[in-house]
Design an enzyme around this catalytic site. Structure first.
Site, short mmCIF file in Angstrom:
data_model
loop_
_atom_site.label_atom_id
_atom_site.label_comp_id
_atom_site.label_asym_id
_atom_site.label_seq_id
_atom_site.Cartn_x
_atom_site.Cartn_y
_atom_site.Cartn_z
N ASP A 265 0.78 -1.19 -0.02
CA ASP A 265 0.03 0.20 -0.11
C ASP A 265 0.91 1.36 0.06
O ASP A 265 2.08 1.24 0.27
CB ASP A 265 -0.70 -0.02 1.22
CG ASP A 265 -2.23 0.92 1.20
OD1 ASP A 265 -2.13 1.59 0.29
OD2 ASP A 265 -3.07 0.56 1.96
N MET A 266 0.16 2.36 -0.26
CA MET A 266 1.12 3.51 -0.25
C MET A 266 0.06 4.69 -0.13
O MET A 266 -0.84 4.98 -1.26
CB MET A 266 1.78 3.83 -1.73
CG MET A 266 2.87 4.76 -1.75
SD MET A 266 1.90 6.36 -2.53
CE MET A 266 3.42 7.28 -3.15
N ASP B 257 -10.81 1.87 -3.08
CA ASP B 257 -11.25 1.79 -1.83
C ASP B 257 -12.78 1.81 -1.83
O ASP B 257 -13.59 1.28 -0.96
CB ASP B 257 -10.83 2.75 -0.63
CG ASP B 257 -9.51 2.50 -0.46
OD1 ASP B 257 -9.06 1.25 -0.38
OD2 ASP B 257 -8.85 3.25 0.55
C1 DGJ Z 1 -5.99 2.06 1.91
C2 DGJ Z 1 -6.33 0.81 1.05
O1 DGJ Z 1 -6.81 1.00 -0.25
C3 DGJ Z 1 -7.48 -0.20 2.16
O2 DGJ Z 1 -7.71 -1.05 1.19
C4 DGJ Z 1 -6.60 -0.34 3.28
O3 DGJ Z 1 -5.56 -1.32 3.04
C5 DGJ Z 1 -6.21 0.87 4.20
N1 DGJ Z 1 -5.26 1.75 3.35
C6 DGJ Z 1 -5.28 0.39 5.31
O4 DGJ Z 1 -4.64 1.48 5.99
#
Ligand code: DGJ
Length: 722
Positions: free
Chosen positions: A472-473, A542
């Protein structure tokens, strides 16, 4: 097969469908002559005549009016009054550059670009067009590879300082080419968090139309993509010239329409915030750009991009393998979990047929919210007293694989890492660090930081049985400064960051070839071919609401195939939109990508769990078709109330059809959708209804959809050829 002809003043690359031509003008200025449908004529005299009209004494070089020449790699300031592809500043402060033809050479194999993701070849030759500015001592090597199996051309540029003075590169595009004079529409993808890659199409007018990012990532807000098309273009018809970058950092993608109404296309690293110092003997390599041509509308364009991604971008053992159906605990628990809660969730996941359990954010440091611990990749024993291994093993014993979330490029101010190394974060001395999601960005231009990331992720993957990583980032750049770079190299930081990231990823995927990596950036904030080169799937957004996903997945499919798109079923009311959609619709939409679930299975009814097992069983039966079949968009959610698409197996034996109606319409005929990609001479059985129809009937007169009452109703059919 692609072929490469090098004539007296003309170079012609072509495959079975498309041609790309470069003409060398008297005096050695390289001119872009043609990109489009294949030309049988090797040296099309008409085209050369067209651009070689008398110069009228205006800004001439060797009797050419530079302001009307469609330069192959032009610079501003020596007669060409349009935006150029290259800006180089000398020690005296002036910025002229005049690249002239030296030679055209051939590499028998496409070489990878050092330190950068790039499309790999399959035996295709690469043209190296060598240009030089004798005054600056600057050599440019323009590389071109036209692929055999798709109508896509890869281009990049290497700059080499062969002179004796220090040169400052202020702009170095990866691609410049000029399209014929005629009206165009331009299509770009822009959006936001939870609303990624919305389609924006408008007429191209004189002036500039561009998208770009200076956020340190390709970004949630826009994509390194643009398409120019004839105004009558639809999904199936019309000429499309589309462009993308194999890069995940700051970018620019623009079209500029000049006084001749001929659009100049430029793609590359965004010059805003960029600079690169070239000492004598040093070189700079741009990222790779991709140009795609289609005379079969946007659908044809996507088919080329999808083949490119499948055959030339994605790598590793999962590139063409069934992707595991996963359950991710994020929306089920957020930070609030412990060993027992995860095991309970995994047990239900195993019962309904899930294949991979993913532990998301919150397993390390003392991270109970998003305001701490990034950088401290040590298991939180309060939540997981035995550590990760017993959890992973218990989950393995249930027959599930085990996956883990990381956000390795970040650092929380509340972390041991930050307390020990505050200078490892991007920062500008004297300025207060600006936090995004309570965190700072690590300085990946530093080797020690890259080593730390590589070692800490490797340690977790070595010490625990982990099958999948979600990388993730979650924030963009600010305070773009590095402790280690000298003043004249600070503008190199954004690109050096990307080089650092790519070096870590390259090492990790080779050391852990059996781990499936999924890229993520606050959802789909780094959905680009650069990341796809290292990680075969990317979390789309998301926003998991089924209606929003119709839009997001529809437009993402313009460039990316289903196997690249992570898509999950989540709870209702949806956590991002509050919308309630039927479980069947959530399943039908999510299964059109790398399928999974992201909700608390233990809060569902037995009836819902049964429906989920049925969804999973159906997906397993047609998974290869869903991931690797030919994808056709049928109805656009950007045009109306309905979305439809179909994925057809490469061997034509089966197809999966998806339809969603956003708002129920009373007193209307049921929708009829004309399918695509089927064999008109074959007959198909719809598994869910037992009905049988001819392929011709389904494609030409259409499939009648028995849509039920209620908003967001959907239909998902599996069609088998009989
Ligand atoms: C952002 C991601 O897009 C989500 O799916 C999740 O992993 C969160 N970060 C976790 O902090």
């Amino acid at each position: 097969m692609s072929q490469l002809f090098i004539g007296q003043n003309l170079i012609h690359l072509r495959n079975d469908h498309v041609s790309y031509l470069i003409h060398i003008l008297p005096g050695g200025v390289p001119m872009h002559l043609y990109w489009g449908k294949r030309l049988e004529t090797l040296e099309p005299a008409q085209l050369i005549k067209h651009y070689g009209l008398p110069a009228n004494g205006s800004f001439t070089t060797n009797n050419c009016a530079m302001d009307r020449v469609p330069g192959e790699y032009p610079s501003f300031g020596l007669g060409d009054m349009r935006q150029g592809a290259l800006t180089v500043r000398r020690e005296d402060g002036t910025t002229s550059c005049d690249l002239r033809f030296v030679s055209a050479e051939i590499d028998t194999e496409k070489q990878p670009l050092p330190g950068l993701p790039s499309a790999y070849g399959n035996g295709e030759q690469t043209l190296r067009l060598i240009l030089k500015d004798e005054l600056l001592g600057l050599k440019a090597v323009l590389r071109y590879t036209l692929f055999d199996d798709c109508d896509a051309l890869a281009r990049s540029v290497e700059l080499i300082n062969e002179g004796s003075e220090t040169l400052s590169v202020e702009k170095a595009m990866s691609l410049c080419l000029q399209l014929p004079t005629r009206p165009y529409d331009i299509l770009t993808l822009s959006g936001s968090w939870a609303r990624e890659r919305e389609m924006h199409r408008r007429p191209m007018l004189p002036g500039e139309c561009s998208v770009g990012s200076i956020k340190g990532a390709s970004s949630l807000q826009t994509s390194p993509f643009l398409a120019m098309m004839t105004p009558e273009t639809t999904e199936r018809q019309g000429e499309v010239y589309a462009f993308s970058l194999v890069y995940s950092g700051n970018f620019y993608a623009g079209a500029l329409v000049d006084q001749q109404f001929s659009p100049r296309i430029l793609l590359g690293i965004n010059p805003d915030g960029f600079g690169w110092t070239l000492e004598p003997g040093q070189s700079f390599q741009t990222p790779e750009a991709i140009a795609v041509y289609s005379d079969a509308g946007l659908g044809g364009m996507s088919a080329q991009f999808h083949t490119l991604c499948a055959k030339h971008i994605v790598r590793g053992k999962f590139a063409d393998q069934p992707r595991p159906i996963l359950l991710n605990n994020w929306e089920a628990t957020y930070f609030n979990f412990d060993h027992d809660k995860l095991v309970k969730l995994a047990k239900t996941a195993a019962r309904v047929g899930v294949e991979l359990f993913v532990l998301d954010d919150g397993w390390f440091g003392h991270r109970d919210s998003d305001n701490s611990s990034l950088g401290d990749w040590v298991v939180d024993r309060r939540k997981l007293p035995g550590g990760l291994t017993p959890l992973a093993e218990e989950i393995h014993q249930m027959g599930l694989k085990f996956g883990l979330w990381f956000e390795p490029e970040m650092i929380s101010p509340d972390s041991d890492l930050y307390r020990a190394h505050p200078d490892w974060a991007l920062h500008i001395d004297g300025r207060t660090p600006i936090e995004g999601r309570n965190q700072l960005t690590l300085d990946l231009s530093r080797q020690d930081v890259c080593d730390y990331i590589y070692e800490s992720v490797s340690a977790i993957l070595t010490e625990n049985p982990i099958d999948y990583v979600k990388w993730d980032m979650n924030r963009n750049f600010s305070n773009v400064g590095s402790s280690l770079l000298p003043a004249n190299r600070q503008r190199e930081l954004p690109h050096r960051y990307m080089l650092g990231l790519y070096s870590i990823l390259e090492k990790l995927i080779h050391r852990f070839p059996d781990v499936l990596f999924e890229s993520c950036s606050s959802g789909g904030g780094r959905f680009d071919m650069g990341m796809l080169h290292y990680m075969p799937q990317t979390w789309c957004s998301d926003n998991t609401d089924a209606y929003s996903r119709c839009r997001i997945q529809y437009s993402t499919s313009l460039v990316f195939p289903p196997f690249a798109m992570g898509s999950h079923v989540s709870a209702v009311p949806n956590h991002q939109t509050g919308r309630i959609t039927p479980l069947s619709t959530r399943g039908n939409v999510a299964r059109s990508g790398c399928f999974g679930y992201e909700l608390d299975l233990n809060s569902l009814t037995e009836e819902e769990l049964t429906e989920i097992s049925q969804q999973i069983k159906a997906v397993k039966a047609v998974r290869n078709t869903l991931l690797y079949g030919d994808f056709y968009r049928l109805l656009s959610p950007y045009d109306g109330n309905d979305t439809a698409w179909i994925t057809v197996a490469k061997d034509g034996s089966e197809a999966v059809f998806t339809f969603e109606r956003a708002l129920f319409l009373s007193a209307t005929y049921p929708p009829v959708v004309r399918l695509a990609g089927l064999d008109p001479a074959a007959r198909y059985r719809i598994e869910e209804t037992g009905e049988e129809y001819g392929g011709d009937e389904l494609m030409y007169s259409g499939l009648y959809i028995p849509i039920s009452n209620g908003d967001h109703a959907s239909v998902g059919y599996i069609l088998r050829r009989i």
